[in-house]
Design an enzyme around this catalytic site. Structure first.
Site, short mmCIF file in Angstrom:
data_model
loop_
_atom_site.label_atom_id
_atom_site.label_comp_id
_atom_site.label_asym_id
_atom_site.label_seq_id
_atom_site.Cartn_x
_atom_site.Cartn_y
_atom_site.Cartn_z
N LYS A 12 -11.57 0.62 -2.47
CA LYS A 12 -10.56 1.32 -3.28
C LYS A 12 -11.04 1.39 -4.72
CE LYS A 12 -7.33 0.03 0.28
NZ LYS A 12 -7.69 1.12 1.20
N SER A 28 0.80 -1.23 0.00
CA SER A 28 0.00 0.00 0.00
C SER A 28 0.83 1.28 0.00
CB SER A 28 -0.96 0.00 1.18
OG SER A 28 -0.26 -0.18 2.38
N HIS A 34 -5.11 -3.22 -3.15
CA HIS A 34 -4.70 -2.22 -4.15
C HIS A 34 -4.51 -2.80 -5.54
CE1 HIS A 34 -4.20 0.93 -1.13
NE2 HIS A 34 -3.80 -0.06 -0.35
C1 LIG Z 1 -3.35 -3.47 1.87
C2 LIG Z 1 -4.58 -3.08 2.61
N1 LIG Z 1 -5.30 -4.03 3.22
C3 LIG Z 1 -6.42 -3.74 3.90
C4 LIG Z 1 -6.88 -2.46 4.00
C5 LIG Z 1 -8.12 -2.17 4.79
O1 LIG Z 1 -9.20 -2.05 3.93
P1 LIG Z 1 -10.43 -1.09 4.32
O2 LIG Z 1 -10.00 0.30 4.07
O3 LIG Z 1 -11.53 -1.57 3.44
O4 LIG Z 1 -10.73 -1.34 5.76
C6 LIG Z 1 -6.19 -1.44 3.36
C7 LIG Z 1 -6.73 -0.05 3.41
O5 LIG Z 1 -6.22 0.89 3.75
C8 LIG Z 1 -4.99 -1.75 2.66
O6 LIG Z 1 -4.28 -0.78 2.09
#
Ligand SMILES: Cc1ncc(COP(=O)(O)O)c(C=O)c1O
Length: 392
Positions: A241, A182, A210
């Site tokens: 996203k 991320s 992502h």
């Molecule tokens: C790699 C990754 N996994 C999980 C999440 C969490 O997802 P959510 O924003 O739907 O809670 C994020 C979000 O920021 C993320 O970047």
């Protein structure tokens, strides 16, 4: 008398001293390429809505119709308050989109990760986690009470040596990784992770947050991109996203999904997604599957932006996604750089610890399919000017 909450002020002072204090910026618009802040226009370069679908009229229309039919809230956990045709339809759509037998929804990706990881493994088990995995994976590992081994970022040799040294350990073993990281935007080498998980008899779980909508010919994600859709048994993703809505999911075998429905606390004890979010996600997946041109346009912009940033002389981490991390260094300089960008009409905040390691602060620029080449040109001019003001 001593104030029992007095320590909070001290902690905040410490955060401020280190230039790590976080504050909110209020936008006057949705996640569009052009936003307003205090009535002034900016190019948005900080959204994870990579395909611009959160403001697509078809997605918004589907959400509005569902809102009219079902109202605002879902009333509780699906196991208690009941499920809807939209929950079922979205789970079926995700399963087919991710080429899995079945899928299950969570109210967020965060809840999907913490609940699933901490239910798959427990005390006496072992989890292997890339050092740059998302906080929700880290928290899921901690919550599980399993022994945690952190392997160096993308270093499958390091992972292999950890797996070898644990060869005779009892208990379950899980390898878990982001597919697109991320903050760095680079890709886990999934084929190698599949090989390692198979040869060491480990479970493998990947987080497609992502990658979904951005990678793969159908936009299904990194498992499609690497052709390992049938070989990764536990696939997590988020609807927040590129899908432009809200929620998380796990896709996998019917057995895995039944297990989650019966065992995972963040599924069982959490109010389910409301209808508007479900309908928005269904409409967005339709668009992702039927309009590959959006993804192609996004990739053209990513290439154009990265090459322009390189020409300016800035350091870009080697990313393979819509996330383009421009390295600045310390927290103070990163804040100054972000504010110089803003003065030049571009909104993208500085990313600082704990989101990234100390000294590796960056501008995490993200491209969206709604951007035009003109947006990218404006962004590049802003980066050039910020570079000249802050780094020369
Ligand atoms: C790699 C990754 N996994 C999980 C999440 C969490 O997802 P959510 O924003 O739907 O809670 C994020 C979000 O920021 C993320 O970047």
């Amino acid at each position: 008398m001593n104030n029992p909450l007095g320590w909070i002020e001290k902690d905040l002072a410490h955060i401020r001293d280190k230039k790590l204090f976080r504050a909110l910026t209020e936008l006057g618009t949705g996640q569009s390429p052009d936003i307003t802040i205090d009535g002034k226009r900016y190019v948005l370069l900080a959204s994870n809505s990579y395909l611009g679908l959160s403001v697509d009229p078809r997605v918004v229309g589907a959400a509005g119709r569902a809102l009219g039919k079902y109202g605002t809230g879902s009333g509780g956990s699906r196991l208690v308050s009941g499920s809807t045709d939209l929950h079922r339809e979205l789970e079926e759509r995700i399963a087919s989109f991710k080429s899995a037998d079945a899928a299950i929804l969570f109210s967020s990706g965060y809840l999907a990760n913490i609940g699933t990881i901490s239910s798959l493994i427990g005390e006496g088990d072992m989890v292997y986690s890339d050092e740059l995995n998302h906080a929700s994976i880290i928290d899921g590992c901690r919550l599980s009470r399993a022994d945690i081994r952190i392997y160096r970022h993308l270093d499958s040799g390091h992972l292999e040596s950890q797996l070898s040294s644990d060869r005779n350990r009892k208990g379950k073993r899980l390898i878990v990784t982001d597919t697109v990281f991320s903050m760095d935007g680079d890709l886990a080498r999934l084929p190698r992770l599949v090989e390692l998980s198979e040869s060491f008899g480990c479970m493998l779980m990947v987080d497609e947050a992502h990658a979904t909508g951005v990678l793969g010919e159908r936009g299904s994600g990194a498992t499609e991109h690497f052709g390992v859709e049938d070989e990764v048994p536990i696939v997590m993703g988020t609807l927040s996203k590129a899908i432009g809505s809200l929620g998380g999911y796990i896709a996998g075998s019917q057995g895995l999904i039944d297990f989650i429905r019966n065992r995972v606390r963040s599924y069982i004890f959490d109010t389910s997604l409301p209808a508007a979010s479900l309908a928005a996600s269904i409409a967005a997946i339709d668009i992702i599957e039927n309009e590959p041109g959006r993804r192609e346009h996004l990739w053209r912009l990513i290439k154009m932006f990265k090459s322009g940033i390189g020409d300016i002389g800035l350091t870009v981490l080697p990313s393979d996604s819509a996330i383009v991390p421009v390295l600045v260094g310390g927290a103070g300089p990163a804040l100054e750089f972000a504010s110089a960008l803003r003065e030049n009409g571009v909104y993208t905040p500085a990313v600082r610890p704990p989101s990234v390691p100390e000294g590796m602060c960056r501008i995490r620029a993200t491209l969206m399919a709604g951007h035009t080449e003109e947006h990218v040109e404006i962004a590049l001019r802003a980066f050039k000017s910020a570079f000249e003001t802050c780094m020369k």
